[in-house]
Every structure is written in structure tokens, then in C-alpha cells.
Design a protein around this motif. Structure first.
Motif, short mmCIF file in Angstrom:
data_model
loop_
_atom_site.label_atom_id
_atom_site.label_comp_id
_atom_site.label_asym_id
_atom_site.label_seq_id
_atom_site.Cartn_x
_atom_site.Cartn_y
_atom_site.Cartn_z
N ILE A 285 43.54 27.96 50.91
CA ILE A 285 42.13 27.79 50.54
C ILE A 285 41.28 27.94 51.81
O ILE A 285 41.57 27.34 52.84
CB ILE A 285 41.86 26.40 49.90
N HIS A 286 40.25 28.75 51.70
CA HIS A 286 39.29 28.97 52.79
C HIS A 286 37.96 28.31 52.43
O HIS A 286 37.52 28.39 51.28
CB HIS A 286 39.11 30.48 53.00
N TRP A 287 37.36 27.66 53.40
CA TRP A 287 36.09 26.95 53.21
C TRP A 287 35.02 27.86 53.78
O TRP A 287 34.67 27.76 54.95
CB TRP A 287 36.18 25.57 53.88
N HIS A 288 34.58 28.78 52.94
CA HIS A 288 33.77 29.92 53.40
C HIS A 288 32.46 29.46 54.04
O HIS A 288 31.62 28.86 53.37
CB HIS A 288 33.49 30.86 52.22
N GLY A 289 32.32 29.78 55.33
CA GLY A 289 31.07 29.47 56.03
C GLY A 289 31.10 28.16 56.80
O GLY A 289 30.24 27.93 57.64
N LEU B 146 27.54 26.38 50.52
CA LEU B 146 28.68 27.21 50.90
C LEU B 146 29.61 27.22 49.70
O LEU B 146 29.24 26.79 48.62
CB LEU B 146 29.35 26.66 52.16
N TRP B 147 30.81 27.70 49.88
CA TRP B 147 31.76 27.69 48.77
C TRP B 147 33.17 27.74 49.33
O TRP B 147 33.36 27.88 50.54
CB TRP B 147 31.46 28.83 47.79
N TRP B 148 34.13 27.55 48.46
CA TRP B 148 35.53 27.62 48.89
C TRP B 148 36.23 28.62 47.98
O TRP B 148 35.82 28.85 46.83
CB TRP B 148 36.19 26.23 48.82
N HIS B 149 37.28 29.25 48.51
CA HIS B 149 38.02 30.21 47.67
C HIS B 149 39.42 30.42 48.23
O HIS B 149 39.66 30.22 49.43
CB HIS B 149 37.26 31.54 47.54
N ALA B 150 40.32 30.84 47.37
CA ALA B 150 41.66 31.21 47.82
C ALA B 150 41.53 32.36 48.80
O ALA B 150 40.66 33.23 48.66
CB ALA B 150 42.53 31.61 46.63
N HIS B 151 42.37 32.36 49.85
CA HIS B 151 42.33 33.47 50.82
C HIS B 151 43.72 34.05 50.94
O HIS B 151 44.35 34.07 52.00
CB HIS B 151 41.83 32.97 52.17
N SER B 152 44.22 34.52 49.78
CA SER B 152 45.57 35.03 49.67
C SER B 152 45.55 36.05 48.54
O SER B 152 45.15 35.72 47.42
CB SER B 152 46.50 33.86 49.33
N ILE C 141 29.92 42.03 55.76
CA ILE C 141 30.85 41.67 56.85
C ILE C 141 30.75 40.18 57.15
O ILE C 141 29.68 39.68 57.49
CB ILE C 141 30.56 42.50 58.12
N HIS C 142 31.88 39.50 57.02
CA HIS C 142 31.96 38.05 57.17
C HIS C 142 32.75 37.69 58.42
O HIS C 142 33.82 38.24 58.64
CB HIS C 142 32.63 37.45 55.93
N LEU C 143 32.21 36.77 59.22
CA LEU C 143 32.92 36.25 60.39
C LEU C 143 33.31 34.80 60.13
O LEU C 143 32.45 33.98 59.79
CB LEU C 143 32.03 36.36 61.63
N HIS C 144 34.59 34.51 60.26
CA HIS C 144 35.06 33.13 60.10
C HIS C 144 34.70 32.30 61.33
O HIS C 144 34.65 32.81 62.45
CB HIS C 144 36.58 33.12 59.93
N GLY C 145 34.47 30.99 61.11
CA GLY C 145 34.30 30.05 62.21
C GLY C 145 32.96 30.11 62.93
O GLY C 145 32.73 29.36 63.87
N TRP D 185 39.74 33.89 64.73
CA TRP D 185 38.74 33.99 63.67
C TRP D 185 38.70 35.40 63.09
O TRP D 185 38.45 36.37 63.80
CB TRP D 185 37.37 33.60 64.23
N LEU D 186 38.97 35.47 61.83
CA LEU D 186 38.98 36.75 61.12
C LEU D 186 37.56 37.25 60.90
O LEU D 186 36.66 36.48 60.61
CB LEU D 186 39.69 36.54 59.77
N MET D 187 37.38 38.55 61.04
CA MET D 187 36.12 39.19 60.67
C MET D 187 36.49 40.31 59.72
O MET D 187 37.37 41.12 60.02
CB MET D 187 35.44 39.75 61.91
N HIS D 188 35.84 40.35 58.55
CA HIS D 188 36.27 41.35 57.57
C HIS D 188 35.18 41.66 56.57
O HIS D 188 34.21 40.90 56.43
CB HIS D 188 37.52 40.86 56.82
N CYS D 189 35.36 42.78 55.90
CA CYS D 189 34.49 43.10 54.78
C CYS D 189 34.87 42.18 53.63
O CYS D 189 36.06 42.03 53.33
CB CYS D 189 34.65 44.57 54.37
N HIS D 190 33.88 41.55 53.00
CA HIS D 190 34.19 40.60 51.93
C HIS D 190 34.37 41.27 50.57
O HIS D 190 34.50 40.59 49.54
CB HIS D 190 33.12 39.49 51.86
N LEU D 191 34.38 42.60 50.53
CA LEU D 191 34.85 43.28 49.32
C LEU D 191 36.38 43.20 49.41
O LEU D 191 36.97 43.72 50.36
CB LEU D 191 34.39 44.74 49.30
#
Ligand code: C2O
Length: 546
Positions: free
Chosen positions: A58-62, A101-107, A449-453, A506-512
């Protein structure tokens, strides 16, 4: 400040949508999952138990996760996945963030059904920087597949082709009354005449930017990605996956029912209209509607077209911080990331079952021509912290191997990204600027584009090729918005700045999700600084191993 304890049981649950029942992966049997409500400064302790047959995290987005990188959640980045039958407790403190913010599975694609809202109110005794609304309603925009989303992505990975698009868009898990079998469960948002409601709008969809609108009503935007913004009014929002927008609406219309609608924007597939609009209903309590007061027609008339980039841009460029902010001006790392799709050539003769992309290729995606590959036997954070060799390299390029005209016809030789696990190293406290340039290879798309942390300032965005001598003078270094996900415009660029003040990986990625599946990602290592407050905490004892 309070400590909130929660149990999240990840499990298969029958969920009925679009006339069919599916065994969907949920948290605590809920789709969408539970809403978490906290105050700024509170601590969350969430014990995740995996009773599903898939790996999960689970990722705690943002959430900034200051020094608590072990709780961030992306699988194989900050932790190994929680295996079926396993569990892991995420512990973190909200520090300075307020809003939604929101949370979501990151798998894999589990987040299609494993997601929920995280509401952060001001510290006890503090108030909103706007009049307290009478009600608050989280609105999660999502996507629903008739098939198992894990099978959808597995098939795409096997064949090299684009994955199937979702069968419906949803608001709080409901497709709404434009879809079959969905009418009677349409989400209703109640309101009283004269009342103000704070809507916390979250794009939790997998692969689609969305316009969002309420018939006959205007929004006052007050926040985004858990930062307040200088209020502005608009009749339409646009959110990329990952982004949140907090808006006030006032019930100032004749008592009735009004459509709330979200519609696909900038769809690569060209978005057949009827399948890409989801509805909910704003219902005035005094209206006493026995039958439907709103009809389908107005929805079609009010929504922007799926390619209405002018409307999307007018919205994304309206954001300002509420006051003057401290944007880093002396830049230690001036980076240029070319982000976009690519196509992998298949060896001659192998154009078969696994090369079903355009002209016998496989779809890929990259940043600076690197198509990111996750490790499988260690998490990147663990490998970094314990100095385990051979898991990653730190030579992620700060610029693309060749610069080219990103608006033109791109030569096929540039379409071939290289698969690897390359990270970029930052020292604690260094300042970073990144020009995110859409490459428009194969197709021009918007990339969220989302940057973690981290939160970052978006100091500029524009179309065409970024041109430093022309565009640098237009940077907003006074009151740019603070975000965790930047919408890089279709056929354009965005420039972000941040200070590397949070040690970790810290992962940086396209959130699509389709793009992250194809490799549109990289990760930063931020090294520890000097002194305890600049150092990553020790890993929790129950951290899953691979
Ligand atoms: Cu909301 Cu890496 O994601």
C-alpha cells in the motif's frame, strides 16, 4: 496529536458492477476502500494483512514520509511485497500537509480496486483558510474493468500490445446512470439550498486524465495534493491520475438534482464518448424529486470534448500558492527528462504472439530512453541502505542521449529505449530542477508525473520543445503551486523544482499505470545528511523480505 490505528485486510470480495459480479480485491470488503480521516500532525499506524492470492503493498500517495521511507509502499522500491498470508505495519506521521491525499495498492494493477481517500484536516485548534463548509464529501474518480485488472495487464505484458481500456469510469465506485445496470446505485451527494460543500476530488483512475464538472454550478478551488492554493473559480476541473483537487461549491441554484460528471480527457485511444463519462448526482434536499430531475442530455452538452486541451490548460495554469513561497533559485542539479513512449523492435522472425504492438513491435516507455525495470530480490531502498551490490546502478542520465525535435516526426532509431535499473543520486539538501519534456513519440499524450516522498513547485508549463532562452524568463518563482503530481501537457513540457530534504529512495513515474508498466519511471536516491534529523530511520522489524 493523535495516533490512529487501522487494520486493512486485503481480500477477494464479490463486487457487482455493469450487470456482473466479480471477485475483486478489496480492503476490508469495501470498494472503494475505507476513508482515513486525520489531522495535520497525527500519526497513522496501518496494519495490512494480505489474505488475497496476489502480492500487495500500500502506498500513501502524496504523504511526504519524512525519514520514514520504509512506509512509502511501492513494491521493490521501498519494500518487498507483502506475500499472500503475510502482513506489514505502515507507520508514518503527517507533517505540515493539509487537504486531500489518498492511498492505493502499488503492485501490478491492484490499485484498480484497492484505493481510498486520506483526508487531512488542520491541526486541532487551527481552521481552514476559507469559511468552514457545512459538509465535506470525498469523490473518488475511478475505472472499472469487466475483466480482472491483473489479467488485463498480464496479457498486455505477454503480447506487447496496448492493454484493454476499462469498461466504465466511476465516482465513488459507481459507474452512474449512463451505464447498464448502474442507475439505481448512482452516487448521490446531498446538499441544502444555500449550503457550501467541500468536495475532495481524487483521480484514482488507472489510465485516464479526467474532466470534472457539476451542471449549473461553479467551483472555488482551494487546494490540490494536500496544499492550499490561492482560491480561483472555474466551472470545470481536470485531474490526472494521482492528483487531488479540493473545491467549494455553494447550492445557489433552484432546488433540483444536478449531474456531477467526469469525462476522459486526452485519451490515446480517441475515447468513444459514451463509454468515457461517469455520473453522480448533486441533490438538493428541499427539491423532493420523486423522479429524476436531471436528464442525460445536459451531461453530454456540458462536458468538454476529449481533446479540449485549451480547457485543460486554462485550468492547470490557474494554480498559485496562497502567498509568496521559497522556491529554490540556486540549482545544484539542472535535469532534463524526456518522457514518453517507445516501441521495442522484435528480432526478425520473432514477430509473433509476443510482438503484437504497432507493426510487429512491443510497446515500451521511458525517461531519457531508459525503460525502468524493478528489481525482484531486494527493494531498492534495502539495497541502498545495506550496500547490496548488483541491484541497481546510479548512472541515470540527467539529459536524454540525444536531443531532438519532440514535436516532429521522430526517427524510428530513437524509439528504442534501453531496459535497466538506473537511479540518480542526490545529496541531502541539494536543489533540483527538472524539465519534463513529453517526447510525443508514437502519440502525443498528457503524462501525470508523480514524485514519491516530495512535493515540488511547478514553475512553468508550455507546449512544443522547451527552450531555455525563451522559457526560463517565464518561470513563476514567486507563488507557484506545490504539487506531488505534475500534468505534463499533451505535446509540451513542465518544469519542477524541489529541495532534496528527505533521505531515502524515491520513485518518480508516470501515474498512468499502463506507462509505468512499460517502464516510464526512474528513482532518486537521496543520501543521508548529517545529524539524526537528516537520516532515514531504521527499517521496521516486520519489513517483508523478497
Ligand atoms: Cu500514486 Cu507511485 O503512486
Amino acid at each position: 496529536a493523535k495516533v490512529h490505528h487501522h487494520d486493512f485486510v486485503v481480500q477477494a470480495t464479490p463486487v457487482k458492477r455493469l450487470c456482473k459480479t466479480h471477485n475483486s480485491i478489496t480492503v476490508n470488503g469495501m470498494y472503494p476502500g475505507p476513508t482515513l480521516e486525520v489531522n495535520n500532525g497525527d500519526t497513522l499506524v496501518v496494519n495490512v494483512v494480505n489474505r488475497a492470492r496476489y502480492n500487495v503493498t500500500i502506498h500513501w500517495h502524496g504523504v511526504r514520509q519524512m525519514r520514514t521511507g520504509w512506509a512509502d509502499g511501492p513494491e521493490f522500491v521501498t519494500q518487498c511485497p507483502i506475500r499472500p498470508g503475510g502482513s506489514y505495519t505502515y507507520r508514518f506521521t503527517i507533517q505540515g500537509q493539509e487537504g486531500t491525499l489518498w492511498w492505493h495498492a502499488h503492485s501490478s494493477w491492484l490499485r484498480a480496486t484497492v484505493y481510498g481517500a486520506l483526508i487531512i484536516r488542520p491541526r486541532k485548534g487551527d481552521s481552514y483558510p476559507f469559511p468552514k463548509p457545512k459538509r465535506e464529501t470525498p469523490l473518488l474518480l475511478g475505472e472499472w474493468w469487466d475483466a480482472n485488472p491483473i489479467d488485463v495487464v498480464r496479457q498486455a505484458t505477454r503480447t506487447g500490445a496496448a492493454p484493454n481500456v476499462s469498461d466504465a469510469y466511476t465516482i465513488n465506485g459507481q459507474p452512474g446512470d449512463l451505464y447498464n445496470c448502474s442507475s439505481k446505485d448512482t452516487t448521490i451527494v446531498p446538499i441544502d439550498s444555500g449550503e457550501t460543500n467541500l468536495l475532495r476530488v481524487i483521480n484514482s483512475g488507472l489510465n485516464q486524465q479526467l474532466f470534472f464538472k457539476i451542471a449549473n454550478h461553479k467551483f472555488t478551488v482551494v487546494g490540490a495534493d494536500a496544499s492550499y492554493v490561492k482560491p480561483f473559480t472555474t466551472s470545470v476541473l481536470m485531474l490526472g491520475p494521482g492528483q487531488t483537487t479540493d473545491v467549494l461549491i455553494t447550492a445557489d441554484q433552484p432546488p433540483s438534482r444536478y449531474y456531477i460528471a467526469a469525462r476522459a480527457y486526452a485519451s490515446a485511444q480517441g475515447a468513444p464518448f459514451d463509454n468515457t463519462t461517469t455520473t453522480a448526482i448533486l441533490e438538493y434536499k428541499s427539491a423532493n424529486c420523486q423522479t429524476k430531475c436531471a436528464s442525460i442530455k445536459p451531461v453530454r452538452a456540458i462536458m468538454p470534448a476529449f481533446n479540449d486541451t485549451a480547457t485543460a490548460t486554462a485550468f492547470t495554469t490557474s494554480f498559485r500558492s496562497p502567498r509568496k513561497v521559497e522556491v529554490p533559485t540556486k540549482i545544484d542539479h539542472n535535469l532534463f527528462f524526456a518522457v514518453g513512449l517507445g516501441l521495442m523492435n522484435c528480432p526478425r522472425g520473432s514477430r509473433s504472439r509476443n510482438c503484437q504492438g504497432p507493426n510487429g513491435t512491443r510497446f515500451a516507455a521511458s525517461m531519457n530512453n531508459v525503460s525502468f525495470v524493478l528489481p525482484s530480490n531486494f527493494s531498492l531502498l534495502q539495497a541502498h541502505q545495506q550496500g547490496i551490490p548488483g541491484v541497481f546502478t546510479t548512472d541515470f542520465p540527467g539529459a536524454p542521449p540525444v536531443k531532438f525535435d519532440y514535436t516532429g516526426n521522430v526517427s524510428r532509431s530513437l524509439w528504442q529505449p534501453v531496459k535497466s535499473t538506473k537511479l540518480y543520486k542526490l545529496k541531502y539538501g541539494e536543489t533540483v530542477q527538472i524539465v519534463l519534456q513529453g517526447t510525443s513519440i508514437f502519440t502525443a499524450e498528457n503524462h501525470p508525473i508523480h514524485l514519491h516522498g516530495y512535493d515540488f513547485y511547478i514553475v512553468a508549463e508550455g507546449f512544443g520543445n522547451f527552450n531555455p532562452s525563451r522559457d526560463t524568463s517565464k518561470f513563476n518563482l514567486v507563488d507557484p503551486p506545490l504539487r506531488n503530481t505534475a500534468s505534463v501537457p499533451v505535446g509540451g513540457w513542465a518544469v519542477i523544482r524541489f529541495v532534496a530534504d528527505n533521505p531515502g529512495v524515491w520513485l518518480m513515474h508516470c501515474h498512468l499505470d499502463v506507462h509505468i508498466t512499460w517502464g516510464l519511471a526512474m528513482a532518486f536516491i537521496v543520501e543521508d545528511g548529517v545529524g539524526e534529523l537528516q537520516t532515514l530511520e531504521a527499517p521496521p522489524a516486520d519489513l517483508p523480505v523478497c
